[in-house]
Design a protein around this motif. Structure first.
Motif, PDB file in Angstrom:
ATOM      1  N   TRP A   1       4.807   1.729 -11.358  1.00 44.42           N
ATOM      2  CA  TRP A   1       5.695   2.477 -10.478  1.00 44.42           C
ATOM      3  C   TRP A   1       6.543   1.493  -9.679  1.00 44.42           C
ATOM      4  O   TRP A   1       6.266   0.294  -9.661  1.00 44.42           O
ATOM      5  N   ALA A   2       7.577   2.010  -9.039  1.00 45.41           N
ATOM      6  CA  ALA A   2       8.518   1.159  -8.311  1.00 45.41           C
ATOM      7  C   ALA A   2       8.524   1.524  -6.838  1.00 45.41           C
ATOM      8  O   ALA A   2       8.496   2.705  -6.480  1.00 45.41           O
ATOM      9  N   LEU A   3       8.562   0.495  -6.012  1.00 42.43           N
ATOM     10  CA  LEU A   3       8.682   0.671  -4.565  1.00 42.43           C
ATOM     11  C   LEU A   3       9.967  -0.016  -4.126  1.00 42.43           C
ATOM     12  O   LEU A   3      10.049  -1.245  -4.122  1.00 42.43           O
ATOM     13  N   PRO A   4      11.032   0.756  -3.801  1.00 42.30           N
ATOM     14  CA  PRO A   4      12.313   0.137  -3.429  1.00 42.30           C
ATOM     15  C   PRO A   4      12.160  -0.845  -2.273  1.00 42.30           C
ATOM     16  O   PRO A   4      11.291  -0.697  -1.410  1.00 42.30           O
ATOM     17  N   ARG A   5      13.030  -1.859  -2.267  1.00 40.72           N
ATOM     18  CA  ARG A   5      12.951  -2.908  -1.247  1.00 40.72           C
ATOM     19  C   ARG A   5      13.160  -2.365   0.157  1.00 40.72           C
ATOM     20  O   ARG A   5      12.576  -2.865   1.112  1.00 40.72           O
ATOM     21  N   ASP A   6      14.012  -1.359   0.294  1.00 41.57           N
ATOM     22  CA  ASP A   6      14.302  -0.828   1.625  1.00 41.57           C
ATOM     23  C   ASP A   6      13.336   0.278   2.032  1.00 41.57           C
ATOM     24  O   ASP A   6      13.534   0.930   3.056  1.00 41.57           O
ATOM     25  N   SER A   7      12.278   0.483   1.244  1.00 38.97           N
ATOM     26  CA  SER A   7      11.310   1.532   1.570  1.00 38.97           C
ATOM     27  C   SER A   7      10.396   1.075   2.708  1.00 38.97           C
ATOM     28  O   SER A   7      10.036  -0.102   2.815  1.00 38.97           O
ATOM     29  N   HIS A   8      10.022   2.033   3.560  1.00 38.80           N
ATOM     30  CA  HIS A   8       9.102   1.746   4.662  1.00 38.80           C
ATOM     31  C   HIS A   8       7.659   2.106   4.303  1.00 38.80           C
ATOM     32  O   HIS A   8       6.777   2.047   5.169  1.00 38.80           O
TER      33      HIS A   8
END
Length: 544
Positions: free
Chosen positions: A491-498
């Motif tokens: 899965w992917a966790l965007p860089r700007d995600s908190h």
């Protein structure tokens, strides 16, 4: 008699000429650097390891043999400890603190189990033996685990663990009188303090020449970098007379082991028959099969052992980096779609408004900016620049990339393909292919942007790996074992995600979008929550 005015005296000397103070300081810096290099070369020669004279080939370990980890240091010229941890684990198994069981014909299925003796004798072990035993206990648990589960799931944790192991093995080797620092004591102090000698006059030369202190500090640091870099190469171990003698003894054992071809392919469980010889064979680089199976590094990022679901099994991980829409938020996907559509539209417009009189061909275009290659290249570069500007990816290297992009057209023949493309009406086949691809990409990203707004689904499981990528724009990759199958897709966790993701091994529930594979929320699973098995995929059944 006529007189002429005296010619004015013009000083054409450079500020760094030898007859000026800045020049003399610069010369002093160069002389100091040359002198330090001579001192460094002498230290390299003086601290070389002696020659190891192998003893006659034999199987005798001796009455009080060094641990295999220390032998690994001696066998690798006091430099590498690549097989120290696997050799130590095999030695612990030979001494009865660990049990290695091979249930079938495949050595990779060997499992590791702690014995009651491990608790009784843990106080008698060296620090690095306790470290290896603790890692085996952490991976095995009360029921045991495959030897592949010993590998770490985090690269940083594996590196820190191995650095600590190296320090402990070297400390034990020094206590035994088998090694010593290569540049310790007075020699190390002289090399360290004299390394600053070239930097001081160089910095003073900059100040005397009228420059700011900041410039002097910069020059001083630049002068320090080569000396400190060379000095760091000497921060290793070297032999002692006793170390050379013991290294010769273990070279004799290595020759004896190498004379028996079956030793190279011994499995880990062979310690039950061969006692401590597989451990020393691994340390000496003879038992290669066991060394490959026992890893105390970060392991294989595409094949991770997991017991989530009740039984140990290897889980294969896929990383869909090039998959359209992967890791994109709705805003990011819309921006990609807009940039792709703008590039396609701009290139199509460029091909439609292009006129034959924009370019010159033949001899008239040899030294003109209206060469066909330059005109085409400039148009294509501007179209590409528009796309990068819409994506916000213009950086410090953009001017250089643009300049290099114009080189093929600038050096291409005036006539030929470039002229045919520039003079024709409408898009060329290559341009038409790019336009179609750009609009297709825009349509795909737009579709994923719509799908990204759908309600997330829940996925339960155990975190296998959490990886960051080098690009500051790329999402983090999170691999989850749902317990139902032996394969999983990251899965992917965007860089700007908190959203905060715990470390590998945590039992979590992910809220994800199955189309873009973006994680929107993470929560820990309650203790005692049921684990889906192969017959009950439960919440793990989402599109891969």
């Amino acid at each position: 008699m006529s007189t002429h005015p005296a010619d004015p005296i013009v000083n054409l000397a450079s500020p760094l000429a030898p007859d000026t103070l800045p020049g003399q300081l610069a010369l002093a810096a160069a002389v100091a650097f040359a002198a330090w290099l001579l001192l460094y070369a002498g230290a390299v020669v003086a601290t070389r390891n002696g020659t190891v004279v192998p003893a006659p080939a034999g199987q005798d370990l001796g009455p009080d043999p060094e641990p295999p980890a220390v032998v690994n240091l001696l066998a690798n010229g006091w430099r590498s400890l690549a097989q120290a941890a696997p050799a130590t684990l095999l030695d612990l198994a030979a001494r009865g603190l660990v049990e290695l069981r091979q249930p079938g014909d495949d050595p990779a299925e060997t499992t590791v189990h702690l014995t009651a003796r491990a608790v009784e004798q843990v106080g008698t072990l060296t620090p690095y033996e306790r470290r290896v035993l603790a890692r085996a206990a952490e991976a095995a648990g009360p029921a045991g685990a495959p030897i592949g589960a010993i590998a770490f799931r985090e690269t940083q944790k594996a590196a820190a663990w191995n650095r600590s192991l190296r320090r402990e093995v070297i400390a034990d080797s020094r206590v035994r009188g088998l090694s010593r620092p290569r540049v310790g004591g007075a020699l190390g102090s002289v090399l360290w303090f004299s390394a600053f000698a070239p930097a001081v006059p160089a910095a003073l030369a900059v100040i005397v020449d009228g420059h700011a202190v900041r410039a002097a500090v910069t020059v001083g640091i630049l002068c320090l970098l080569p000396t400190l870099g060379l000095l760091a190469l000497l921060l290793t171990e070297r032999s002692t007379p006793e170390g050379l003698r013991r290294a010769g003894h273990w070279a004799g054992l290595r020759d004896w082991l190498a004379g028996h071809e079956e030793f190279a392919q011994l499995p880990p469980a062979a310690v039950a028959v061969w006692d401590r010889y597989p451990a020393y064979g691994t340390a000496l680089g003879v038992v290669s099969r066991t060394a490959r199976l026992l890893g105390f590094d970060s392991g294989d990022r595409r094949r991770v052992w997991s017991d989530h679901g009740g039984t140990w099994r290897p889980v294969r991980i896929s990383y869909p980096r090039l998959r359209p829409g992967f890791g994109g938020t709705p805003a990011h996907l819309l921006r990609l779609a807009g940039a792709a559509a703008a590039v396609g539209a701009a290139l199509l417009l460029l091909t439609l408004v292009r006129q034959p009189d924009w370019v010159l061909t033949g001899a008239a275009a040899e030294h003109e900016l209206r060469r066909p290659g330059l005109v085409l290249g400039a148009g294509w570069v501007l179209v590409g620049l528009l796309g990068f500007a819409l994506l916000g990816r213009i950086g410090r290297w953009t001017p250089l990339v643009l300049f290099l992009s114009l080189m093929p057209g600038a050096m291409a023949p005036v006539d030929g393909w470039w002229a045919d493309t520039a003079l024709r009406g409408g898009p060329a086949p290559v341009e038409l292919a790019v336009v179609v691809a750009a609009f297709a990409l825009a349509a795909v990203q737009l579709a994923y942007a719509v799908l990204a707004r759908r309600a997330p689904v829940a996925v339960d499981g155990e975190l296998l790996r959490v990886e960051s990528r080098r690009s500051k724009h790329a999402p983090r990759l999170v691999a989850l074992d749902g317990g139902a199958t032996d394969r999983t897709t990251a899965w992917a966790l965007p860089r700007d995600s908190h959203v905060r993701v715990p470390g590998p091994g945590a039992k979590v529930r992910l809220s994800v979008n199955p189309w873009t594979r973006v994680i929107t929320a993470v929560e820990p699973l309650p203790v005692g929550a049921p684990v889906p098995g192969p017959a009950d995929p439960g919440r793990s059944a989402v599109p891969a």
